[in-house]
Design a protein around this motif. Sequence first.
Motif, PDB file in Angstrom:
ATOM      1  N   ALA A  90       0.844  -1.210   0.000  1.00 38.66           N
ATOM      2  CA  ALA A  90       0.000   0.000   0.000  1.00 38.66           C
ATOM      3  C   ALA A  90       0.872   1.250   0.000  1.00 38.66           C
ATOM      4  CB  ALA A  90      -0.943  -0.002   1.197  1.00 38.66           C
ATOM      5  N   ALA A  91       1.934   1.243   0.797  1.00 38.04           N
ATOM      6  CA  ALA A  91       2.840   2.401   0.847  1.00 38.04           C
ATOM      7  C   ALA A  91       3.560   2.578  -0.488  1.00 38.04           C
ATOM      8  CB  ALA A  91       3.850   2.232   1.981  1.00 38.04           C
ATOM      9  N   ARG A  92       3.973   1.480  -1.105  1.00 36.42           N
ATOM     10  CA  ARG A  92       4.642   1.586  -2.418  1.00 36.42           C
ATOM     11  C   ARG A  92       3.668   2.098  -3.482  1.00 36.42           C
ATOM     12  NH1 ARG A  92       6.928  -2.930  -0.226  1.00 36.42           N
ATOM     13  NH2 ARG A  92       5.680  -4.439  -1.388  1.00 36.42           N
ATOM     14  N   LEU A  93       2.442   1.623  -3.436  1.00 35.70           N
ATOM     15  CA  LEU A  93       1.411   2.071  -4.370  1.00 35.70           C
ATOM     16  C   LEU A  93       1.166   3.569  -4.230  1.00 35.70           C
ATOM     17  CD1 LEU A  93      -0.881   1.236  -6.382  1.00 35.70           C
ATOM     18  CD2 LEU A  93      -2.319   0.892  -4.368  1.00 35.70           C
ATOM     19  N   ALA A  94       1.226   4.062  -3.002  1.00 33.18           N
ATOM     20  CA  ALA A  94       0.907   5.466  -2.701  1.00 33.18           C
ATOM     21  C   ALA A  94       2.146   6.353  -2.649  1.00 33.18           C
ATOM     22  CB  ALA A  94       0.160   5.535  -1.375  1.00 33.18           C
ATOM     23  N   ASP A  95       3.280   5.877  -3.110  1.00 30.86           N
ATOM     24  CA  ASP A  95       4.506   6.667  -3.072  1.00 30.86           C
ATOM     25  C   ASP A  95       4.296   7.997  -3.800  1.00 30.86           C
ATOM     26  OD1 ASP A  95       7.239   7.173  -2.490  1.00 30.86           O
ATOM     27  OD2 ASP A  95       7.768   6.584  -4.539  1.00 30.86           O
ATOM     28  N   GLY A  96       4.616   9.094  -3.130  1.00 30.40           N
ATOM     29  CA  GLY A  96       4.458  10.429  -3.713  1.00 30.40           C
ATOM     30  C   GLY A  96       3.104  11.061  -3.437  1.00 30.40           C
TER      31      GLY A  96
END
Length: 123
Positions: A90-96
């Motif tokens: 989830a954090a990688r998907l929402a990076d930026g």
Amino acid sequence: MLTAGIDLCEINRIRRSMRNPHFCKKILGKEEFVQLQNRGFPAQSVAASFSAKEAFGKAMKTGLCCFTLGEVQLLRGTNGAPILSLSGRAARLADGWTFAVSVTHTATTVAVVVVGEREEHLK
């Protein structure tokens, strides 16, 4: 760039699911579980946590398929305001992206809105 997701959840649906002793451990992240456990697992708050995961997936245009439920946590900040905490996929998907979350409920229904913002850089 802005994105938004919204989810409604019937509290009684979650209350029935909570009869399964494994339900909360299955859908909640570790910190989220502890915060809700300390409050006695109110059904409307567990429903809000579930809806936050759904609303996040809608905001990211992925649904629930690209992360596990425990990777998106609806937590209370120091002032009691809801915040999203992301980990793993989830954090990688929402990076930026940065997110705001709003939660409300009636006696029967929970609603959660997640708004994401990502600054577009011009080249």
